[in-house]
Design a protein around this motif. Structure first.
Motif: not given
Length: 198
Positions: A33-42, A99-110
């Protein structure tokens, strides 16, 4: 690559990535269900824009101002409302339990930086919120194609799961993603981790 290098990469008029959402993001979040989303490394915001069009209130964060500027243009053209924040995830901290959704897509760090980002992402989940990471898997080096070639920044389901405090991991596995390389069908191997905050 640092923010300046990514800005240069995103500076062209063409999209660096597809305008469509990542296949796994769409599949794993489509039933929420939609809510508040955080897209990290968007990046250019393809997942943020798609989520906004599904009814989510989306905050997109990336350290490349050029990528986010492109994302804003795309979002405006599609009537999608997204909050864009230029920030380095290594030093930026999201609001706790927001946030109701936290997304990380293809973030690559040490590894130490990635663990810090993952911990902050987990803490930013509201109770009942969903965390989703999709990224290049270590096995992609030998069994897949594309992606970073530095094994120290690639994911494994176990490593990502272990770095998520206070959540229940509901899915942690390697997934295969069809790609085309020089006109030939190939497969890339990604890590997919989905978790829920109790």
């Amino acid at each position: 690559m640092d923010a300046k290098a990514w800005d240069e990469r995103y500076a062209g008029t063409e999209l660096v990535w597809s305008a469509e959402p990542n296949r796994f993001v769409a599949a794993e979040t489509g039933d929420l269900p939609p809510g508040r989303a955080l897209d990290l490394a968007a990046g250019e915001g393809r997942n943020s824009i798609w989520l906004a069009k599904q009814g989510w209130q989306v905050t997109a964060v990336d350290f490349s101002a050029a990528a986010l500027a492109k994302g804003k243009l795309l979002a405006d053209a599609q009537g999608a409302s997204v909050e864009w924040i230029t920030a380095d995830l290594v030093t930026w901290t999201p609001k706790a339990e927001a946030y109701d959704l936290v997304l990380i897509a293809y973030l690559h760090l040490p590894e130490d930086e990635m663990q810090s980002v993952l911990a902050k992402a987990a803490h930013s989940l509201a109770p009942g919120g969903t965390f989703l990471l999709i990224g290049h898997d270590l096995a992609n080096l030998t069994e897949g194609v594309g992606g970073p070639q530095d094994p120290s920044i690639l994911h494994t389901p176990d490593k990502v799961s272990a770095a998520l405090p206070g959540v229940n991991v509901t899915r942690a596995e390697r997934v295969r993603r069809p790609v085309t390389v020089e006109g030939e069908p190939r497969e890339a191997i990604d890590t997919l981790v989905r978790a829920v905050r109790a």
